[in-house]
Scaffold this motif. Structure first.
Motif, PDB file in Angstrom:
ATOM      1  N   VAL A  12       0.844  -1.185   0.000  1.00  0.00           N
ATOM      2  CA  VAL A  12       0.000   0.000   0.000  1.00  0.00           C
ATOM      3  C   VAL A  12       0.888   1.247   0.000  1.00  0.00           C
ATOM      4  CG1 VAL A  12      -1.885   1.201   1.171  1.00  0.00           C
ATOM      5  CG2 VAL A  12      -1.692  -1.270   1.353  1.00  0.00           C
ATOM      6  N   GLN A  13       0.418   2.276  -0.630  1.00  0.00           N
ATOM      7  CA  GLN A  13       1.142   3.546  -0.596  1.00  0.00           C
ATOM      8  C   GLN A  13       0.925   4.247   0.733  1.00  0.00           C
ATOM      9  OE1 GLN A  13      -0.012   5.826  -4.068  1.00  0.00           O
ATOM     10  NE2 GLN A  13       1.805   5.113  -5.175  1.00  0.00           N
ATOM     11  N   ALA A  14       1.899   5.014   1.125  1.00  0.00           N
ATOM     12  CA  ALA A  14       1.776   5.793   2.356  1.00  0.00           C
ATOM     13  C   ALA A  14       0.528   6.668   2.293  1.00  0.00           C
ATOM     14  CB  ALA A  14       3.018   6.641   2.567  1.00  0.00           C
ATOM     15  N   GLY A  15      -0.163   6.740   3.413  1.00  0.00           N
ATOM     16  CA  GLY A  15      -1.395   7.505   3.479  1.00  0.00           C
ATOM     17  C   GLY A  15      -2.637   6.689   3.199  1.00  0.00           C
ATOM     18  N   GLY A  16      -2.446   5.484   2.731  1.00  0.00           N
ATOM     19  CA  GLY A  16      -3.573   4.627   2.404  1.00  0.00           C
ATOM     20  C   GLY A  16      -4.132   3.911   3.622  1.00  0.00           C
ATOM     21  N   THR A  17      -5.139   3.092   3.358  1.00  0.00           N
ATOM     22  CA  THR A  17      -5.819   2.336   4.404  1.00  0.00           C
ATOM     23  C   THR A  17      -5.795   0.855   4.058  1.00  0.00           C
ATOM     24  OG1 THR A  17      -7.293   4.155   4.981  1.00  0.00           O
ATOM     25  CG2 THR A  17      -8.031   1.943   5.552  1.00  0.00           C
ATOM     26  N   LEU A  18      -5.659   0.055   5.085  1.00  0.00           N
ATOM     27  CA  LEU A  18      -5.651  -1.396   4.899  1.00  0.00           C
ATOM     28  C   LEU A  18      -6.525  -2.019   5.978  1.00  0.00           C
ATOM     29  CD1 LEU A  18      -4.112  -3.103   2.807  1.00  0.00           C
ATOM     30  CD2 LEU A  18      -2.398  -3.546   4.548  1.00  0.00           C
ATOM     31  N   ASN A  19      -7.236  -3.061   5.590  1.00  0.00           N
ATOM     32  CA  ASN A  19      -8.076  -3.778   6.540  1.00  0.00           C
ATOM     33  C   ASN A  19      -7.606  -5.223   6.649  1.00  0.00           C
ATOM     34  OD1 ASN A  19     -10.376  -1.863   7.280  1.00  0.00           O
ATOM     35  ND2 ASN A  19     -10.355  -1.723   5.043  1.00  0.00           N
ATOM     36  N   LEU A  20      -7.180  -5.594   7.831  1.00  0.00           N
ATOM     37  CA  LEU A  20      -6.778  -6.957   8.105  1.00  0.00           C
ATOM     38  C   LEU A  20      -7.914  -7.679   8.829  1.00  0.00           C
ATOM     39  CD1 LEU A  20      -3.159  -6.385   9.487  1.00  0.00           C
ATOM     40  CD2 LEU A  20      -3.917  -6.565   7.110  1.00  0.00           C
ATOM     41  N   SER A  21      -7.994  -8.959   8.583  1.00  0.00           N
ATOM     42  CA  SER A  21      -8.962  -9.763   9.319  1.00  0.00           C
ATOM     43  C   SER A  21      -8.313 -11.073   9.734  1.00  0.00           C
ATOM     44  CB  SER A  21     -10.217 -10.030   8.486  1.00  0.00           C
ATOM     45  OG  SER A  21      -9.902 -10.793   7.343  1.00  0.00           O
ATOM     46  N   CYS A  22      -8.886 -11.670  10.755  1.00  0.00           N
ATOM     47  CA  CYS A  22      -8.336 -12.909  11.297  1.00  0.00           C
ATOM     48  C   CYS A  22      -9.482 -13.724  11.874  1.00  0.00           C
ATOM     49  CB  CYS A  22      -7.315 -12.585  12.375  1.00  0.00           C
ATOM     50  SG  CYS A  22      -6.870 -13.973  13.432  1.00  0.00           S
ATOM     51  N   THR A  23      -9.525 -14.991  11.496  1.00  0.00           N
ATOM     52  CA  THR A  23     -10.586 -15.871  11.969  1.00  0.00           C
ATOM     53  C   THR A  23      -9.995 -17.080  12.666  1.00  0.00           C
ATOM     54  OG1 THR A  23     -12.081 -15.193  10.198  1.00  0.00           O
ATOM     55  CG2 THR A  23     -12.545 -17.291  11.275  1.00  0.00           C
ATOM     56  N   ALA A  24     -10.557 -17.375  13.805  1.00  0.00           N
ATOM     57  CA  ALA A  24     -10.187 -18.572  14.550  1.00  0.00           C
ATOM     58  C   ALA A  24     -11.241 -19.645  14.310  1.00  0.00           C
ATOM     59  CB  ALA A  24     -10.083 -18.261  16.032  1.00  0.00           C
ATOM     60  N   SER A  25     -10.771 -20.860  14.076  1.00  0.00           N
ATOM     61  CA  SER A  25     -11.706 -21.962  13.819  1.00  0.00           C
ATOM     62  C   SER A  25     -11.139 -23.252  14.413  1.00  0.00           C
ATOM     63  CB  SER A  25     -11.943 -22.131  12.320  1.00  0.00           C
ATOM     64  OG  SER A  25     -10.740 -22.457  11.662  1.00  0.00           O
ATOM     65  N   GLY A  26     -11.974 -24.274  14.422  1.00  0.00           N
ATOM     66  CA  GLY A  26     -11.542 -25.555  14.959  1.00  0.00           C
ATOM     67  C   GLY A  26     -12.267 -25.883  16.244  1.00  0.00           C
ATOM     68  N   THR A  27     -11.571 -26.553  17.137  1.00  0.00           N
ATOM     69  CA  THR A  27     -12.167 -26.969  18.413  1.00  0.00           C
ATOM     70  C   THR A  27     -12.097 -25.804  19.394  1.00  0.00           C
ATOM     71  OG1 THR A  27     -11.401 -29.224  18.002  1.00  0.00           O
ATOM     72  CG2 THR A  27     -12.111 -28.679  20.252  1.00  0.00           C
ATOM     73  N   ILE A  28     -13.188 -25.053  19.447  1.00  0.00           N
ATOM     74  CA  ILE A  28     -13.232 -23.849  20.277  1.00  0.00           C
ATOM     75  C   ILE A  28     -14.419 -23.918  21.222  1.00  0.00           C
ATOM     76  CG2 ILE A  28     -13.519 -21.357  20.305  1.00  0.00           C
ATOM     77  CD1 ILE A  28     -12.171 -21.265  17.566  1.00  0.00           C
ATOM     78  N   TYR A  29     -14.141 -23.785  22.497  1.00  0.00           N
ATOM     79  CA  TYR A  29     -15.215 -23.703  23.490  1.00  0.00           C
ATOM     80  C   TYR A  29     -15.596 -22.240  23.710  1.00  0.00           C
ATOM     81  CZ  TYR A  29     -17.677 -24.292  27.912  1.00  0.00           C
ATOM     82  OH  TYR A  29     -18.623 -24.268  28.904  1.00  0.00           O
ATOM     83  N   SER A  30     -14.594 -21.399  23.826  1.00  0.00           N
ATOM     84  CA  SER A  30     -14.840 -19.965  23.938  1.00  0.00           C
ATOM     85  C   SER A  30     -13.583 -19.202  23.536  1.00  0.00           C
ATOM     86  CB  SER A  30     -15.248 -19.579  25.362  1.00  0.00           C
ATOM     87  OG  SER A  30     -14.181 -19.793  26.252  1.00  0.00           O
ATOM     88  N   VAL A  31     -13.796 -17.991  23.059  1.00  0.00           N
ATOM     89  CA  VAL A  31     -12.693 -17.107  22.680  1.00  0.00           C
ATOM     90  C   VAL A  31     -12.666 -15.931  23.632  1.00  0.00           C
ATOM     91  CG1 VAL A  31     -11.705 -15.630  20.891  1.00  0.00           C
ATOM     92  CG2 VAL A  31     -12.787 -17.803  20.263  1.00  0.00           C
ATOM     93  N   ASN A  32     -11.526 -15.659  24.168  1.00  0.00           N
ATOM     94  CA  ASN A  32     -11.373 -14.550  25.103  1.00  0.00           C
ATOM     95  C   ASN A  32     -10.833 -13.352  24.321  1.00  0.00           C
ATOM     96  OD1 ASN A  32     -10.172 -12.810  27.223  1.00  0.00           O
ATOM     97  ND2 ASN A  32     -10.896 -14.429  28.565  1.00  0.00           N
ATOM     98  N   THR A  33      -9.621 -12.979  24.581  1.00  0.00           N
ATOM     99  CA  THR A  33      -9.031 -11.845  23.895  1.00  0.00           C
ATOM    100  C   THR A  33      -8.575 -12.225  22.488  1.00  0.00           C
ATOM    101  OG1 THR A  33      -8.289 -10.890  25.975  1.00  0.00           O
ATOM    102  CG2 THR A  33      -7.189 -10.118  23.979  1.00  0.00           C
ATOM    103  N   MET A  34      -8.736 -11.303  21.577  1.00  0.00           N
ATOM    104  CA  MET A  34      -8.170 -11.427  20.235  1.00  0.00           C
ATOM    105  C   MET A  34      -7.364 -10.165  19.971  1.00  0.00           C
ATOM    106  SD  MET A  34     -11.479 -12.903  18.141  1.00  0.00           S
ATOM    107  CE  MET A  34     -10.530 -13.794  16.883  1.00  0.00           C
ATOM    108  N   GLY A  35      -6.339 -10.296  19.149  1.00  0.00           N
ATOM    109  CA  GLY A  35      -5.541  -9.098  18.918  1.00  0.00           C
ATOM    110  C   GLY A  35      -4.492  -9.281  17.843  1.00  0.00           C
ATOM    111  N   TRP A  36      -3.624  -8.278  17.795  1.00  0.00           N
ATOM    112  CA  TRP A  36      -2.613  -8.239  16.752  1.00  0.00           C
ATOM    113  C   TRP A  36      -1.254  -7.845  17.330  1.00  0.00           C
ATOM    114  CZ3 TRP A  36      -3.902  -9.610  11.803  1.00  0.00           C
ATOM    115  CH2 TRP A  36      -5.274  -9.677  11.511  1.00  0.00           C
TER     116      TRP A  36
END
Length: 121
Positions: A12-36
């Motif tokens: 991306v060029q400087a000054g632009g915007t980017l959107n990241l995403s992240c998905t958790a899957s599999g054997t999950i009972y509960s999700v607490n904190t998510m982050g980067w």
């Protein structure tokens, strides 16, 4: 097991915007904190942002004016919107998920493989 997959990186060029995403899957009972986290070339991994299960965000001082973190609990997905991108934002961005896999297990950390963000000046 839990799989964590990021997407949305790129060049991306400087000054632009980017959107990241992240998905958790599999054997999950509960999700607490998510982050980067991010790791710039030649540097250590740096915490960038986190958001708890109630949707309360927390961002590093260095990015709080330009980054927005959000999540969709129904999809076990966390988003990072990066505005006014700067060359110093160039890094591999890693998704971090704190989750419980069964009703009797404790919380564990899970990581994605990372997505490259490169900002050209």
């Amino acid at each position: 097991q839990v799989q964590v997959v990021e997407s949305g990186g790129g060049l991306v060029q400087a000054g632009g915007t980017l959107n990241l995403s992240c998905t958790a899957s599999g054997t999950i009972y509960s999700v607490n904190t998510m982050g980067w986290y991010r790791q710039a070339p030649g540097k250590g991994r740096e915490w960038v942002a986190g958001i708890n299960s109630r949707g309360v965000p927390n961002l590093a001082n260095s990015v709080k004016e330009r980054f927005i973190i959000s999540r969709d609990n129904a999809k076990n997905t966390v988003y990072l919107q990066i505005n006014d991108l700067q060359p110093e934002d160039t890094a591999v961005y890693y998704c971090w998920v704190v989750a419980v896999t069964t009703a009797v297990d404790g919380m564990q950390d899970f990581w994605g493989q990372g997505t490259q963000v490169t900002v050209s000046s």
